[in-house]
Design a protein around this motif. Structure first.
Motif, PDB file in Angstrom:
ATOM      1  N   MET A 179       0.943  -1.164  -0.124  1.00  0.00           N
ATOM      2  CA  MET A 179       0.080   0.220  -0.015  1.00  0.00           C
ATOM      3  C   MET A 179       0.665   1.276   0.021  1.00  0.00           C
ATOM      4  SD  MET A 179      -3.101  -0.844   2.427  1.00  0.00           S
ATOM      5  CE  MET A 179      -2.407  -1.245   3.898  1.00  0.00           C
ATOM      6  N   GLN A 180       0.391   2.332  -0.589  1.00  0.00           N
ATOM      7  CA  GLN A 180       0.956   3.439  -0.640  1.00  0.00           C
ATOM      8  C   GLN A 180       0.113   4.648  -0.142  1.00  0.00           C
ATOM      9  OE1 GLN A 180       1.516   3.582  -4.867  1.00  0.00           O
ATOM     10  NE2 GLN A 180       3.541   3.972  -4.553  1.00  0.00           N
ATOM     11  N   LEU A 181       0.607   5.265   1.004  1.00  0.00           N
ATOM     12  CA  LEU A 181      -0.195   6.484   1.523  1.00  0.00           C
ATOM     13  C   LEU A 181       0.470   7.814   0.998  1.00  0.00           C
ATOM     14  CD1 LEU A 181      -2.460   7.212   3.302  1.00  0.00           C
ATOM     15  CD2 LEU A 181      -0.677   7.485   5.287  1.00  0.00           C
ATOM     16  N   TYR A 182      -0.336   8.355   0.268  1.00  0.00           N
ATOM     17  CA  TYR A 182       0.023  10.007  -0.222  1.00  0.00           C
ATOM     18  C   TYR A 182      -0.422  10.896   0.943  1.00  0.00           C
ATOM     19  CZ  TYR A 182       1.212   8.075  -4.741  1.00  0.00           C
ATOM     20  OH  TYR A 182       1.792   7.675  -5.701  1.00  0.00           O
ATOM     21  N   ASN A 183       0.544  11.571   1.627  1.00  0.00           N
ATOM     22  CA  ASN A 183       0.180  12.419   2.641  1.00  0.00           C
ATOM     23  C   ASN A 183       1.191  13.284   3.212  1.00  0.00           C
ATOM     24  OD1 ASN A 183       1.208  10.689   5.965  1.00  0.00           O
ATOM     25  ND2 ASN A 183       2.114  10.445   3.916  1.00  0.00           N
ATOM     26  N   TYR A 184       0.880  14.144   4.111  1.00  0.00           N
ATOM     27  CA  TYR A 184       1.712  15.317   4.650  1.00  0.00           C
ATOM     28  C   TYR A 184       1.929  15.326   6.087  1.00  0.00           C
ATOM     29  CZ  TYR A 184       3.204  20.231   4.967  1.00  0.00           C
ATOM     30  OH  TYR A 184       3.936  21.287   5.227  1.00  0.00           O
ATOM     31  N   TYR A 185       3.241  15.441   6.566  1.00  0.00           N
ATOM     32  CA  TYR A 185       3.333  15.112   7.822  1.00  0.00           C
ATOM     33  C   TYR A 185       2.535  15.882   8.945  1.00  0.00           C
ATOM     34  CZ  TYR A 185       6.056  19.416   8.761  1.00  0.00           C
ATOM     35  OH  TYR A 185       6.505  20.681   8.921  1.00  0.00           O
ATOM     36  N   ASP A 227       4.113   2.513   1.825  1.00  0.00           N
ATOM     37  CA  ASP A 227       5.146   3.455   1.260  1.00  0.00           C
ATOM     38  C   ASP A 227       4.614   4.676   1.600  1.00  0.00           C
ATOM     39  OD1 ASP A 227       6.535   1.314   0.227  1.00  0.00           O
ATOM     40  OD2 ASP A 227       5.545   1.377  -1.360  1.00  0.00           O
ATOM     41  N   TYR A 228       5.439   5.541   2.220  1.00  0.00           N
ATOM     42  CA  TYR A 228       5.175   6.900   2.559  1.00  0.00           C
ATOM     43  C   TYR A 228       5.536   7.940   1.392  1.00  0.00           C
ATOM     44  CZ  TYR A 228       4.796  10.833   5.606  1.00  0.00           C
ATOM     45  OH  TYR A 228       4.461  12.120   6.273  1.00  0.00           O
ATOM     46  N   GLN A 229       4.350   8.211   0.917  1.00  0.00           N
ATOM     47  CA  GLN A 229       4.554   9.208  -0.472  1.00  0.00           C
ATOM     48  C   GLN A 229       4.444  10.556   0.143  1.00  0.00           C
ATOM     49  OE1 GLN A 229       5.602   8.481  -3.181  1.00  0.00           O
ATOM     50  NE2 GLN A 229       5.666   5.980  -3.086  1.00  0.00           N
ATOM     51  N   PRO A 230       5.397  11.675   0.236  1.00  0.00           N
ATOM     52  CA  PRO A 230       4.848  12.811   0.717  1.00  0.00           C
ATOM     53  C   PRO A 230       4.395  13.935  -0.380  1.00  0.00           C
ATOM     54  CG  PRO A 230       7.461  12.662   0.414  1.00  0.00           C
ATOM     55  CD  PRO A 230       6.640  11.314   0.091  1.00  0.00           C
ATOM     56  N   VAL A 231       3.525  14.457   0.103  1.00  0.00           N
ATOM     57  CA  VAL A 231       2.676  15.550  -0.619  1.00  0.00           C
ATOM     58  C   VAL A 231       2.739  16.901  -0.033  1.00  0.00           C
ATOM     59  CG1 VAL A 231       0.684  16.244  -2.001  1.00  0.00           C
ATOM     60  CG2 VAL A 231       1.258  13.707  -1.779  1.00  0.00           C
ATOM     61  N   HIS A 232       3.822  17.926  -0.639  1.00  0.00           N
ATOM     62  CA  HIS A 232       3.957  19.094   0.537  1.00  0.00           C
ATOM     63  C   HIS A 232       2.921  20.134   0.297  1.00  0.00           C
ATOM     64  CE1 HIS A 232       5.999  22.305   2.394  1.00  0.00           C
ATOM     65  NE2 HIS A 232       7.022  21.451   2.829  1.00  0.00           N
ATOM     66  N   LEU A 233       1.905  20.230   1.095  1.00  0.00           N
ATOM     67  CA  LEU A 233       0.834  21.119   0.990  1.00  0.00           C
ATOM     68  C   LEU A 233       1.097  22.359   0.822  1.00  0.00           C
ATOM     69  CD1 LEU A 233      -1.912  19.648   3.330  1.00  0.00           C
ATOM     70  CD2 LEU A 233      -1.342  18.805   0.998  1.00  0.00           C
ATOM     71  N   LEU A 261      -6.481  16.526  -2.776  1.00  0.00           N
ATOM     72  CA  LEU A 261      -6.350  16.541  -1.364  1.00  0.00           C
ATOM     73  C   LEU A 261      -5.665  15.392  -0.554  1.00  0.00           C
ATOM     74  CD1 LEU A 261     -10.179  17.169  -0.216  1.00  0.00           C
ATOM     75  CD2 LEU A 261      -8.372  18.706  -0.205  1.00  0.00           C
ATOM     76  N   VAL A 262      -4.865  15.479   0.268  1.00  0.00           N
ATOM     77  CA  VAL A 262      -4.466  14.410   1.023  1.00  0.00           C
ATOM     78  C   VAL A 262      -5.325  13.917   2.369  1.00  0.00           C
ATOM     79  CG1 VAL A 262      -2.080  14.682   0.477  1.00  0.00           C
ATOM     80  CG2 VAL A 262      -2.643  15.694   2.402  1.00  0.00           C
ATOM     81  N   PRO A 263      -5.110  12.547   2.855  1.00  0.00           N
ATOM     82  CA  PRO A 263      -4.465  11.605   2.415  1.00  0.00           C
ATOM     83  C   PRO A 263      -5.093  10.949   1.403  1.00  0.00           C
ATOM     84  CG  PRO A 263      -5.797  11.181   4.245  1.00  0.00           C
ATOM     85  CD  PRO A 263      -6.135  12.424   3.952  1.00  0.00           C
ATOM     86  N   LEU A 264      -4.395   9.901   0.695  1.00  0.00           N
ATOM     87  CA  LEU A 264      -5.005   9.151  -0.223  1.00  0.00           C
ATOM     88  C   LEU A 264      -4.259   7.866  -0.142  1.00  0.00           C
ATOM     89  CD1 LEU A 264      -6.744   9.459  -2.993  1.00  0.00           C
ATOM     90  CD2 LEU A 264      -4.538   9.282  -4.243  1.00  0.00           C
ATOM     91  N   LEU A 265      -5.008   6.780  -0.209  1.00  0.00           N
ATOM     92  CA  LEU A 265      -4.415   5.538   0.164  1.00  0.00           C
ATOM     93  C   LEU A 265      -4.628   4.719  -1.244  1.00  0.00           C
ATOM     94  CD1 LEU A 265      -3.591   3.167   2.190  1.00  0.00           C
ATOM     95  CD2 LEU A 265      -5.689   2.379   2.102  1.00  0.00           C
ATOM     96  N   VAL A 266      -3.420   4.103  -1.664  1.00  0.00           N
ATOM     97  CA  VAL A 266      -3.530   3.236  -3.016  1.00  0.00           C
ATOM     98  C   VAL A 266      -3.051   1.735  -2.529  1.00  0.00           C
ATOM     99  CG1 VAL A 266      -2.314   2.640  -5.324  1.00  0.00           C
ATOM    100  CG2 VAL A 266      -2.732   5.121  -4.602  1.00  0.00           C
ATOM    101  N   ASP A 267      -4.255   0.976  -2.858  1.00  0.00           N
ATOM    102  CA  ASP A 267      -4.019  -0.283  -2.169  1.00  0.00           C
ATOM    103  C   ASP A 267      -4.256  -1.526  -3.502  1.00  0.00           C
ATOM    104  OD1 ASP A 267      -3.993  -2.856  -0.924  1.00  0.00           O
ATOM    105  OD2 ASP A 267      -6.109  -2.458  -0.347  1.00  0.00           O
ATOM    106  N   GLY A 268      -3.092  -1.674  -4.120  1.00  0.00           N
ATOM    107  CA  GLY A 268      -3.296  -2.542  -5.408  1.00  0.00           C
ATOM    108  C   GLY A 268      -3.849  -1.740  -6.429  1.00  0.00           C
ATOM    109  N   ASP A 269      -5.084  -2.115  -6.962  1.00  0.00           N
ATOM    110  CA  ASP A 269      -5.862  -1.326  -8.138  1.00  0.00           C
ATOM    111  C   ASP A 269      -6.968  -0.184  -7.469  1.00  0.00           C
ATOM    112  OD1 ASP A 269      -4.736  -2.898 -10.185  1.00  0.00           O
ATOM    113  OD2 ASP A 269      -6.174  -4.092 -10.344  1.00  0.00           O
ATOM    114  N   ALA A 270      -6.946  -0.355  -5.936  1.00  0.00           N
ATOM    115  CA  ALA A 270      -8.053   0.464  -5.290  1.00  0.00           C
ATOM    116  C   ALA A 270      -7.173   1.932  -4.886  1.00  0.00           C
ATOM    117  CB  ALA A 270      -8.446  -0.080  -4.286  1.00  0.00           C
TER     118      ALA A 270
END
Lengths: 213, 213
Positions: B1-7, B27-33, B51-60
């Protein structure tokens, strides 16, 4: 069941639609937000948050419109307002939250009051604020709905559900405040499909016992 | 899984807590707001709402923090973040929504920016706005938690769950903006119980790869 609500509260309207879609009867308990009845001692004893809507179901008291609708869907499963699969449920919940968290909280009566009374914002700037969040927020929802094959006659497939319960009241608000919504063809189509159904008509503000002309 | 987020995004923080409570790696995917990376073409292609957060889980792909946490709870049920009974779930969801709908949306970065840039609100008035919604909103949550026997070590019973995932980031925000929280003994007690747990510590902003000092 008793539903404490206000005809013009769009969070209340969401729950009225859900109850109507499920064919559930309820006692309509009006709480006049403009007259601050939600702050009365009687109502505060029932609602710690002093907000509408509030559902009383026997010994259970449930607040927050989205939590109420999920509760109704769990306790009265037919017809379902959420899809059967986890990903579908996530999609519907996130569409509902795109409106309930990103648009509606910024345009609550108490927020508009704070802008005017505490920040000294004038009428034009207040209306500009309102339209900014509604138009930008609904454009984001439109992009999602238009791009996704999971969108059907309604927000998710061909049966109305939780996302539609939240979308329709937001469109009523948008119309009331003269927001620009011509650029939202998918939302407009879904709104019209919803408003052709008796459940949505029965729940609308003008059909409420406490409606004012 | 990948999480797009900002600390520093408290909605992102909610999801990081849920993932940590469930012991799920990602996987921590940073998006600098602050640098507006959420508006980039690449990110917009992934997130229609930008917007963050966004979770990518395989195709979802799942957006909206509360929808992500419910999705994780359905796809990885242990340990559960929602109670087993409908009324308990309604209580936990409504507590989460008391923060996610009534407090947090008013204090988003983009809302604070609009107050300053579009409405010409000065720094003091902006901070007053921030504290007004945080303090009033948390006092309502305190009233609920203090009055209800369902409150335990955590917001609902003695296991941390969805409501705690939402409460803790809001307290971090309150502290950062010098909000008055001494009048919230139940919330303070629950916050301390949460922050004693490694899952909450691992998720906090200062522990994120994109944290700035």
């Amino acid at each position: 069941m008793q539903l404490y609500n206000y005809y013009r509260s769009s969070a209340s309207f969401r729950v009225r639609i859900a109850l109507a879609l499920k064919g559930l009867g309820y006692d309509y308990q009006p709480v006049h937000l403009v007259r601050n009845e939600q702050l009365s001692a009687d109502y505060s004893a029932l609602s710690a948050q002093r907000l509408v809507p509030l559902l009383v179901d026997g010994d259970a008291t449930v607040s927050q419109s989205l939590a109420i609708i999920e509760y109704l869907d769990e306790t009265h499963p037919q017809p379902p307002l959420l899809p059967a699969d986890a990903l579908g449920r996530a999609r519907v919940r996130s569409l509902a939250l795109d409106i309930a968290c990103e648009i509606h909280p910024l345009n609550n009566l108490r927020v508009l009051r704070y802008l005017v009374k505490d920040l000294g914002v004038n009428e034009d700037a207040k209306n500009g604020w309102y339209r900014h969040w509604v138009e930008g927020g609904l454009e984001a929802v439109e992009r999602r709905l238009a791009a996704d094959a999971a969108t059907g006659t309604f927000c998710h497939g061909d049966q109305p559900g939780l996302a539609d319960c939240v979308l329709v009241p937001q469109i009523f608000n948008a119309q009331r405040f003269d927001c620009q919504i011509d650029q939202l063809p998918t939302i407009t189509r879904i709104f019209q499909a919803c408003m052709a159904l008796p459940a949505f008509q029965a729940a609308e503000p003008s059909a409420c016992p406490d409606a004012e002309t």
